[in-house]
Structures are given as C-alpha cells and as structure tokens.
Design an enzyme around this catalytic site. Structure first.
Site, short mmCIF file in Angstrom:
data_model
loop_
_atom_site.label_atom_id
_atom_site.label_comp_id
_atom_site.label_asym_id
_atom_site.label_seq_id
_atom_site.Cartn_x
_atom_site.Cartn_y
_atom_site.Cartn_z
N ASP A 59 -0.93 6.31 -5.66
CA ASP A 59 -2.00 7.26 -5.95
C ASP A 59 -1.46 8.40 -6.79
OD1 ASP A 59 -3.90 6.25 -3.60
OD2 ASP A 59 -1.89 6.51 -2.79
N LYS A 100 -6.95 9.70 -8.47
CA LYS A 100 -7.68 10.48 -7.47
C LYS A 100 -8.51 11.60 -8.07
CE LYS A 100 -6.96 9.56 -3.66
NZ LYS A 100 -7.46 8.45 -2.80
N HIS A 126 -0.95 10.89 -2.54
CA HIS A 126 -2.32 10.47 -2.21
C HIS A 126 -3.29 11.65 -2.09
CE1 HIS A 126 -5.66 9.42 0.51
NE2 HIS A 126 -5.61 8.24 -0.09
N GLU A 150 0.82 -0.51 -4.89
CA GLU A 150 -0.32 0.39 -5.09
C GLU A 150 0.16 1.80 -4.85
OE1 GLU A 150 -3.74 2.83 -3.60
OE2 GLU A 150 -1.87 2.31 -2.59
N GLU A 206 -3.95 4.19 -8.47
CA GLU A 206 -5.25 4.72 -8.06
C GLU A 206 -5.36 6.17 -8.50
OE1 GLU A 206 -7.98 6.06 -4.33
OE2 GLU A 206 -6.49 4.51 -3.90
N ASP A 216 -0.12 -1.97 4.48
CA ASP A 216 1.01 -1.07 4.76
C ASP A 216 2.26 -1.89 5.12
OD1 ASP A 216 -0.73 1.08 4.50
OD2 ASP A 216 -1.06 1.28 6.67
N HIS A 255 0.83 -1.21 0.00
CA HIS A 255 0.00 0.00 0.00
C HIS A 255 0.86 1.26 0.00
CE1 HIS A 255 -3.05 2.73 2.22
NE2 HIS A 255 -3.47 2.58 0.98
N ARG A 256 0.78 2.01 -1.08
CA ARG A 256 1.61 3.22 -1.26
C ARG A 256 3.09 2.88 -1.11
NH1 ARG A 256 -2.15 7.26 2.48
NH2 ARG A 256 -4.11 6.30 1.85
#
Length: 219
Positions: A35, A96, A48, A33, A94, A214, A6-7
């Site tokens: 953003d 945004k 993000h 992943e 992702e 995470d 995640h990120r």
C-alpha cells in the site's frame, strides 16, 4: 493460481517492511501486495494507513513527515521496495490516495525504462475507483485490479468500463455464480484477505485466479 503475499508476509513479519517482502519472496509468492501513501515532501511511501499510529512509534499523518523521517521509522519508499524485489515477483500496488497516482505511474515508467522491468510485472489496485480511471487514461499498459468489499456487480461494470485486468473482491462476496460471471466477462479474480484453512478451502473451490493472504505459505 497466484500466491499473493498481503503487505508482504504480514502474518509472519511486520507489514509493508523490506523484511516482510523478503519473507514473502522466501515463501515463493508470485505477487506481493503493498500500500502507498505520500510523504510531506511528495515521496511515495509504502504504508497502509494514512497515520503512523498503528504501525510505528510515532503519531500523526504520513503526510506530516518527510520521506527521510519516515524511512528512519522503517517505512520504505515505493522505489526502494521495487529495487529490492528486483523482478523476483510481481508487485501489486494499492493506491490509498488519488493524489499519489501520477507519481506512482512515473516510478513504474522510470523502472520499466531504466531497470528492465516490464509493465506486466506490476498491478495497480485501489478502492478509490477514480484512481483506477486515471491509471487507465494515463497508461493503459499497466494492469488494473478493481478492489471491492461491497458489490461485485458494480465492480464488474466498472472493470468493463476501464478495461481492467482483474476484480479483487473481499472473499466473503464470492459465490460460484458471480465467479462464473466475472470469468465469462474475461476478468481474473484476486481475492482478499484469506487466512484460515476453512476459508482457503472455500475460495480454492471457486477456482479463483489468485489469493491474497497474510500467510502465503498456507495457499
């Protein structure tokens, strides 16, 4: 089951940075992943929030700063991250903001044509379903993940409509019945953001297809 950072590896290193993506790769993720938002001069930046306030020393909207100003704050461009990853794992982007969609697709298409990436090495996800509809229309070769934190039923109906690859739900929405329903309709399940040992045991017991965490080393 895919191990999805995640990120990057947000639990270990500052999110959405090259260092975080390097850590995720070191931890043998299958997917990172990240953003994206757009700079003042139209570059796709990996961050993000729509503002800089939480993750940098500056304040204000991402869209008020140029790409070069943002890079000085440690915010990479999408293209920079993709070149850094260099096909070592899949990248889940992702989106945004709806307006970023055509440019994100252009970047993916360019790297497929020039750098030997394959379309199946990318996924585009978004809570803005209009964005996913655009992706479906503009390039049906790119895998789509329908993000939801509200309704599996609505996400499933939309995924069918746009021929998505996966449904990417908040893990607390999941139960054995709706997991079976999603799988029966031919979709993968990549759930987020699962960090504690108890939650990981629960999600794994449902036989999801990928876990976004995470701490990808805990998966």
């Amino acid at each position: 089951m895919l191990k999805i950072g995640h990120r990057g590896a947000k639990g270990h290193v500052a999110e959405n940075t090259l260092a975080s993506f390097a850590k995720a790769i070191e931890l043998n993720v299958d997917v990172i992943e990240l953003d994206v938002n757009t700079s003042f001069d139209g570059e796709i930046m990996v961050i993000h929030d729509e503002t800089l306030n939480r993750t940098t020393t500056k304040r204000g909207f991402v869209s008020d700063y140029s790409a070069s100003e943002l890079k000085k704050l440690g915010i990479p461009t999408l293209e920079e991250v993709i070149l850094f990853v260099n096909r070592r794992c899949i990248i889940n982007i992702e989106i945004k903001e709806l307006s970023a969609t055509p440019k994100v697709l252009q970047i993916i298409e360019k790297l497929v044509n020039e750098k030997h990436w394959k379309y199946n090495q990318f996924q585009i996800s978004s809570f803005i379903w209009e964005t996913l509809g655009e992706v479906s229309k503009l390039n049906s070769k790119i895998s789509i993940g329908v993000l939801t934190e509200a309704s599996i039923k609505k996400a499933l109906a939309f995924a069918i409509q746009i021929k998505a690859h996966s449904i990417n739900p908040y893990f607390k929405l999941l139960n054995s019945e709706n997991v079976t329903l999603i799988h029966r309709n031919g979709f993968k399940i990549y759930t987020w953001t699962v960090n504690t040992p108890e939650d990981l045991i629960f999600v794994k017991s449902l036989n999801v297809d990928g876990i976004i965490s995470d701490f990808p080393d805990r998966i």
